[in-house]
Design an enzyme around this catalytic site. Sequence first.
Site: not given
Length: 312
Positions: A178, A244
């Site tokens: 967090d 990619r």
Amino acid sequence: MLSVTAKDLMEEFRLELLNAETDVAFRPIKISDISRPGMEMAGYFTYYPAERIQLLGKTEMSFFRELPVEDKKDRMERLCTYDTPAVVLSRGLDAPAELIDAANQVGVPVLRSDMTTTRLSSQLTNFLESQLAPMTAIHGVLVDIYGVGVLITGSSGVGKSETALDLVRRGHRLVADDSVEIRQEHEGNLVGRAPELIKHLLEIRGLGIINVMTLFGAGSVRNYKRIGMAIHLELWDQKKQYDRLGLDEETMKVFDTDLPKITVPVRPGRNLAVIIEVAAMNFRLKRMGINAAQQFSDQLTNVIEEGDRDDY
């Protein structure tokens, strides 16, 4: 401005306070550099760094004991200023009366350690650099994956904590969830840790707060870790072109450090824990000089060039 106090040093290194008044222990220390005032003991104060901790070892004190009485008082009065955060004696050396008197006049704490001067200087510097380093807090998760500190960021609800839980189950170690406190201890060296209140805790929506160390053992957590790379999770955007090949190198700037960053699109069916795990392993390979994407690109270029030559 960040600061520590002489009392913090006393607790960390078991230093002895030699002043009669204990209030002096709360004087702030704002600079991590340590000064060994050898030239000052000889009377040269032109460039005296008064704002640093003054470390007196066997060499300085041996020289001091040979000074005339009037010079001893003068040296210590000029050594102890209102800007001086502390004077530290190493090797368990006795503090001369002139030092104690001068320090008491301006409220400078005088501390004593049994450690050797070199070792004490090194440990004090490391501690102060850690405590006084610039700090910021980033919303995210920090996990130690194969020795690489991976900072996982992304919008609320994208799956950062769930991914961290999956990584812990796969044998990796949680550092913070967090909120990640990041300090730049050296140039290019970012160290992350969890705020004390939420250390070792994970928040999983629908499940609540869990204690990772209690559930998975002490080997599943770390108190701090140097950050090597960042992975940003974002919801899959059909209109966006994602890398990619892995040739595009993004960075995330934290203080003066450019942190390597990878953007991973999130959609149902993608195993984020495995993807991040492989990303960490690939990052290690790149640091070892093995870049699969670059090797593929070079091979592809060679094939194209050979094809062009065959056409002629």
